[in-house]
Write a protein that holds these residues in place. Structure first.
Motif, PDB file in Angstrom:
ATOM      1  N   SER A  62      -0.118  -3.317   2.729  1.00 52.34           N
ATOM      2  CA  SER A  62       0.038  -4.684   3.230  1.00 52.34           C
ATOM      3  C   SER A  62       0.283  -5.681   2.097  1.00 52.34           C
ATOM      4  O   SER A  62       0.231  -6.892   2.317  1.00 52.34           O
ATOM      5  CB  SER A  62      -1.204  -5.106   4.033  1.00 52.34           C
ATOM      6  N   ASP A  63       0.535  -5.150   0.885  1.00 57.09           N
ATOM      7  CA  ASP A  63       0.793  -6.013  -0.273  1.00 57.09           C
ATOM      8  C   ASP A  63       2.265  -6.413  -0.266  1.00 57.09           C
ATOM      9  O   ASP A  63       3.095  -5.800  -0.950  1.00 57.09           O
ATOM     10  CB  ASP A  63       0.424  -5.280  -1.561  1.00 57.09           C
ATOM     11  N   ILE A  64       2.580  -7.444   0.513  1.00 56.34           N
ATOM     12  CA  ILE A  64       3.964  -7.841   0.721  1.00 56.34           C
ATOM     13  C   ILE A  64       4.658  -8.256  -0.572  1.00 56.34           C
ATOM     14  O   ILE A  64       5.849  -8.024  -0.759  1.00 56.34           O
ATOM     15  CB  ILE A  64       4.024  -8.990   1.755  1.00 56.34           C
ATOM     16  N   GLU A  65       3.919  -8.843  -1.500  1.00 56.59           N
ATOM     17  CA  GLU A  65       4.536  -9.376  -2.717  1.00 56.59           C
ATOM     18  C   GLU A  65       4.686  -8.338  -3.826  1.00 56.59           C
ATOM     19  O   GLU A  65       5.507  -8.515  -4.720  1.00 56.59           O
ATOM     20  CB  GLU A  65       3.722 -10.574  -3.215  1.00 56.59           C
ATOM     21  N   GLY A  68       3.326  -1.620  -4.124  1.00 58.46           N
ATOM     22  CA  GLY A  68       3.332  -0.444  -4.992  1.00 58.46           C
ATOM     23  C   GLY A  68       3.381   0.867  -4.229  1.00 58.46           C
ATOM     24  O   GLY A  68       4.135   1.784  -4.589  1.00 58.46           O
ATOM     25  N   LEU A  69       2.582   1.015  -3.173  1.00 56.72           N
ATOM     26  CA  LEU A  69       2.582   2.255  -2.399  1.00 56.72           C
ATOM     27  C   LEU A  69       3.934   2.484  -1.735  1.00 56.72           C
ATOM     28  O   LEU A  69       4.403   3.615  -1.637  1.00 56.72           O
ATOM     29  CB  LEU A  69       1.481   2.203  -1.338  1.00 56.72           C
ATOM     30  N   GLU A  74       8.703   5.566  -1.226  1.00 55.73           N
ATOM     31  CA  GLU A  74      10.131   5.412  -0.930  1.00 55.73           C
ATOM     32  C   GLU A  74      10.976   6.373  -1.756  1.00 55.73           C
ATOM     33  O   GLU A  74      11.968   6.926  -1.272  1.00 55.73           O
ATOM     34  CB  GLU A  74      10.542   3.968  -1.201  1.00 55.73           C
ATOM     35  N   SER A  75      10.578   6.591  -2.991  1.00 55.13           N
ATOM     36  CA  SER A  75      11.365   7.437  -3.891  1.00 55.13           C
ATOM     37  C   SER A  75      11.373   8.898  -3.454  1.00 55.13           C
ATOM     38  O   SER A  75      12.321   9.632  -3.734  1.00 55.13           O
ATOM     39  CB  SER A  75      10.809   7.343  -5.319  1.00 55.13           C
ATOM     40  N   SER A  76      10.319   9.307  -2.717  1.00 53.30           N
ATOM     41  CA  SER A  76      10.247  10.717  -2.318  1.00 53.30           C
ATOM     42  C   SER A  76      10.613  10.952  -0.853  1.00 53.30           C
ATOM     43  O   SER A  76      11.089  12.023  -0.497  1.00 53.30           O
ATOM     44  CB  SER A  76       8.819  11.256  -2.559  1.00 53.30           C
ATOM     45  N   PRO A 128       4.625   1.571   5.363  1.00 53.27           N
ATOM     46  CA  PRO A 128       5.051   0.812   4.180  1.00 53.27           C
ATOM     47  C   PRO A 128       5.232  -0.657   4.518  1.00 53.27           C
ATOM     48  O   PRO A 128       5.290  -1.040   5.689  1.00 53.27           O
ATOM     49  CB  PRO A 128       6.395   1.456   3.831  1.00 53.27           C
ATOM     50  N   VAL A 129       5.335  -1.490   3.506  1.00 48.38           N
ATOM     51  CA  VAL A 129       5.563  -2.918   3.733  1.00 48.38           C
ATOM     52  C   VAL A 129       6.887  -3.148   4.450  1.00 48.38           C
ATOM     53  O   VAL A 129       6.970  -3.942   5.384  1.00 48.38           O
ATOM     54  CB  VAL A 129       5.541  -3.693   2.398  1.00 48.38           C
TER      55      VAL A 129
END
Length: 210
Positions: A62-65, A68-69, A74-76, A128-129
């Motif tokens: 929920s870290d919109i700004e 990190g997660l 996303e990369s995998s 994800p966000v």
């Protein structure tokens, strides 16, 4: 901020001692960024995965700004079918009935995060966000805008708990935005959510946590 606070009496405390889905939510927060909050969440998730291999968890970024997660997953795994920003839009504009919950739970069950332990990879659900970075640029709903016009100040946490129950999830892990901000407030001010506060030894970080 304090205008008409009298009208909020009784609305700023949960009506019950448990969330409606009766699924525990663990929220990770820090006053400053860069103190290991997200790493702490992943570390506990890994240990829980190893200790309870038959349990299923839901992880929410929920870290919109500074998601990190979302970046890491996303990369995998590529683009997700539904995001936290999508969920906020639905809460903002739709009546959250059982049909809506069923549809959301079905879509969220398609998002997978893989956690490596000493023996095997464990798969859990992940929200994800965003689905694409464009969502952040065209964001229409935030926790602040949702709660401003809603009598239920706990609608976000309660919806998450109801969704977790629909998905058969045993526990929810939420990575919050650092600092005192509306982005984290719905989880921080719900006494039914268990909070994990992560800090460094810097005076600013310690004072902020206090």
């Amino acid at each position: 901020l304090f205008r008409d606070m009298e009208s909020y009496k009784g609305k700023l405390s949960p009506a019950t001692e448990t969330l409606p889905g009766n699924v525990k939510i663990l929220a990770f927060h820090s006053y400053k960024g860069g103190v290991g909050r997200t790493l702490s969440l992943v570390g506990l998730l890994r240990e829980c995965s190893q200790a309870y291999p038959d349990k299923k968890f839901l992880v929410i970024d929920s870290d919109i700004e500074a998601p990190g997660l979302t970046w890491m997953n996303e990369s995998s795994n590529g683009a997700a079918s539904i995001s936290y920003l999508d969920l906020l839009d639905v809460i903002h504009y739709e009546n959250i009935d059982e049909d809506v919950l069923d549809k959301l739970a079905g879509m969220m069950s398609e998002n997978i995060i893989r956690i490596e332990t000493d023996e095997v990879y464990h798969e859990h659900y992940f929200l994800p966000v965003y689905r694409s970075i464009k969502q952040v640029m065209e964001m229409t709903s935030t926790p602040g805008t949702i709660l401003y016009g809603n009598d239920n100040k706990f609608i976000i946490t309660e919806t998450v708990s109801r969704l977790a129950k629909k998905m058969g999830v045993d526990m929810v892990f939420v990575d919050l935005r650092a600092g005192v901000t509306e982005l984290s407030a719905p989880f921080l001010f719900d006494s039914r959510v268990r909070k994990y506060y992560v800090t460094s030894t810097s005076m600013q970080s310690i004072c902020g946590i206090k």
